[in-house]
Design an enzyme around this catalytic site. Structure first.
Site, PDB file in Angstrom:
ATOM      1  N   TYR A 129      -1.636  -0.729  10.476  1.00 52.58           N
ATOM      2  CA  TYR A 129      -1.780  -0.964   9.032  1.00 52.58           C
ATOM      3  C   TYR A 129      -0.552  -0.485   8.271  1.00 52.58           C
ATOM      4  CZ  TYR A 129      -3.721  -0.839   4.314  1.00 52.58           C
ATOM      5  OH  TYR A 129      -3.929  -1.031   2.970  1.00 52.58           O
TER       6      TYR A 129
ATOM      7  N   SER B 244       0.848  -1.191   0.000  1.00 49.64           N
ATOM      8  CA  SER B 244       0.000   0.000   0.000  1.00 49.64           C
ATOM      9  C   SER B 244       0.877   1.232   0.000  1.00 49.64           C
ATOM     10  CB  SER B 244      -0.906   0.030   1.240  1.00 49.64           C
ATOM     11  OG  SER B 244      -1.578   1.269   1.343  1.00 49.64           O
TER      12      SER B 244
END
Length: 251
Positions: free
Chosen positions: A149, A136
């Site tokens: 995350y 990501s």
């Protein structure tokens, strides 16, 4: 690569979202797709779009992955797309519980390790294969209140680069794809939480977020799927990370 006919691709987290979009794109290019996820119903829904084979598996659990590998002993998996992941808590680090932290790393990082550990050796033995790990853009820039995350996605970048040097000499490519914020239920949830936290509207929360992107928009699921196909068309790509973020930059 003009098509994927004759190749088998395994996609984790294939029941919905990005995993489903990637699986559909691979199937359209002629690949036989093995769909892996935790929920049979959603996997079967994806199966209706792709054909192929659905296998229920908790990819963060060693025993479950071992069972999956045994069940797929009759398949020649030459493409592995590690897409399974969760968003985790939205709160400051000091409010994150250890169990929440562990869950994010189990699903987002440990699963990649376990799946590569299970399915890389046959690729190495054959001298060919492709692994694409979904990271990501959040692993490369600050994202407040999302430390588990972002840390997990940065771990994927390190894992990918090192594994590329271990597997590359055997003819196996390992790369990562780092999407920016992708339109879908996860981002809708994040915008709703941010609106609640700041007392703004959901629309204002989204606008504030996408204003940091050069294209001033979210990324679409089919764009991520197209990027996976593009990466498979570049045989010299190894140890690389592809940024697909609509030009998202740090705040």
């Amino acid at each position: 690569m003009t098509g994927l006919t004759g190749r088998t691709a395994l996609v984790t987290g294939a029941g919905n979202g990005l995993g489903r979009a990637v699986a559909v794109a691979l199937a359209r290019e002629g690949a036989r797709v093995v769909l892996v996820g935790r929920t049979a119903a959603t996997l079967n829904d994806t199966c209706t779009l792709t054909g192929g084979r659905a296998e229920v598996c908790d990819v963060s659990d060693p025993a479950s992955v071992a069972t999956l590998a045994s069940a797929l002993a009759d398949e020649t998996v030459s493409i592995l797309v590690n897409n399974a992941g969760i968003a985790g808590p939205v709160k400051p680090l000091w409010e994150v519980e250890p169990a929440e932290w562990d869950e994010v790393f189990d699903v987002n990082v440990r699963s990649v390790y376990l799946m590569c550990r299970a399915f890389l050796p046959p690729m190495i033995e054959r001298g060919a294969g492709d692994v694409i790990n979904l990271a990501s853009v959040s692993g490369k820039r600050p994202l407040a209140r999302r430390t588990p995350y972002t840390a997990s996605k940065m771990a994927i970048l390190g894992l990918t680069r090192t594994l590329a040097y271990e597997a590359g000499p055997y003819g196996v490519t390992v790369n990562s794809l780092s999407p920016g914020p992708v339109r879908g239920p996860r981002m809708a949830r994040n915008f709703a939480l941010e609106a609640e936290r700041t007392g703004s509207s959901v629309e204002a929360a989204e606008e504030a977020f996408v204003s940091r992107a050069a294209l001033h928009r979210l990324v679409e699921e089919d764009e991520v799927a197209a990027a996976v196909l593009a990466m498979l068309r570049m045989p010299g790509l190894c140890g690389a990370d592809i940024d697909l973020s609509a030009g998202m930059v740090a705040p």
